[in-house]
Design a protein around this motif. Structure first.
Motif, PDB file in Angstrom:
ATOM      1  N   ALA A  95     -13.389-134.698 -73.264  1.00  0.00           N
ATOM      2  CA  ALA A  95     -12.198-134.467 -72.446  1.00  0.00           C
ATOM      3  C   ALA A  95     -11.333-133.342 -73.027  1.00  0.00           C
ATOM      4  N   ILE A  96     -11.232-133.289 -74.355  1.00  0.00           N
ATOM      5  CA  ILE A  96     -10.499-132.194 -75.000  1.00  0.00           C
ATOM      6  C   ILE A  96     -11.167-130.864 -74.658  1.00  0.00           C
ATOM      7  N   HIS A  97     -12.482-130.821 -74.773  1.00  0.00           N
ATOM      8  CA  HIS A  97     -13.204-129.580 -74.485  1.00  0.00           C
ATOM      9  C   HIS A  97     -13.141-129.233 -73.002  1.00  0.00           C
ATOM     10  N   GLN A  98     -13.105-130.231 -72.133  1.00  0.00           N
ATOM     11  CA  GLN A  98     -12.949-129.968 -70.702  1.00  0.00           C
ATOM     12  C   GLN A  98     -11.595-129.312 -70.435  1.00  0.00           C
ATOM     13  N   ARG A  99     -10.556-129.806 -71.107  1.00  0.00           N
ATOM     14  CA  ARG A  99      -9.234-129.196 -70.954  1.00  0.00           C
ATOM     15  C   ARG A  99      -9.273-127.735 -71.427  1.00  0.00           C
ATOM     16  N   MET A 100      -9.945-127.487 -72.554  1.00  0.00           N
ATOM     17  CA  MET A 100     -10.057-126.122 -73.064  1.00  0.00           C
ATOM     18  C   MET A 100     -10.813-125.238 -72.076  1.00  0.00           C
ATOM     19  N   HIS A 101     -11.939-125.731 -71.546  1.00  0.00           N
ATOM     20  CA  HIS A 101     -12.713-124.966 -70.556  1.00  0.00           C
ATOM     21  C   HIS A 101     -11.843-124.618 -69.348  1.00  0.00           C
ATOM     22  N   GLN A 102     -11.092-125.585 -68.852  1.00  0.00           N
ATOM     23  CA  GLN A 102     -10.254-125.345 -67.673  1.00  0.00           C
ATOM     24  C   GLN A 102      -9.170-124.320 -67.965  1.00  0.00           C
TER      25      GLN A 102
END
Length: 184
Positions: A67-74
């Protein structure tokens, strides 16, 4: 292929001695998202290589890290960029794995999976262990003064402990400025 390898905490986002344990704690360093956007738009592939011992310490789960990495990707995508891959070491320092920086295992994995040679590839980090891992595999080390970078410079840079040829810049945006101009 133009490739750059970035550490995460202290290079792309704010670092924390208490670890980044949730998406809400992930906060981009000013200018870093736009810098990745400029790299992507200039045809660079961006890969992240990050130690994440908070997993082994039980501070967050794989789901939370995702989820942290998804936020970064977004956030990167919203700035016009793309992170092509994220590699991470989930181990604690005392586990003596080969993937935890400063050891080069994670970078060897990047080379193998992307089928690239790492000689001369820019590796951007804010700690001595980041730069040592990159230098071990032939990457061109870049130290940013964000995150733990200023402390790294004061303790290692001023006494000659940084890997040979280390370039030093204020932040990721300044690194990208130099790379896109074609000169260190």
């Amino acid at each position: 292929m133009k490739l750059i390898i970035l550490d995460r905490d202290g290079v792309i986002n704010q670092d924390s001695d208490d670890y980044i344990k949730s998406p809400d704690e992930w906060e981009a360093i000013p200018g870093s998202l736009e810098a990745i956007g400029r790299l992507s738009q200039a045809g660079w592939r961006v890969v992240v290589a990050t130690n994440q011992s908070g997993l082994a310490r039980g501070l967050f789960s794989m789901e939370t890290l995702g989820a942290i990495h998804q936020r970064m990707h977004q956030a990167v995508s919203a700035a016009g960029g793309q992170i092509d891959a994220i590699f991470f070491c989930p181990h604690k320092p005392d586990e003596n794995c080969d993937c935890r920086k400063p050891k080069p295992g994670m970078l060897h994995d990047i080379a193998r999976r992307l089928d690239v040679r790492l000689e001369g590839i820019p590796f951007v980090g804010d700690t001595l262990r980041d730069l040592q891992a990159g230098a071990t595999v032939g990457c061109a080390p870049w130290l940013v003064l964000t995150g733990k970078g200023r402390q790294t410079w004061e303790t290692s840079g001023t006494c000659g402990e940084l890997p040979a040829g280390t370039e030093v810049r204020d932040d990721l945006a300044a690194v990208v400025d130099a790379l896109l101009k074609g000169s260190p």
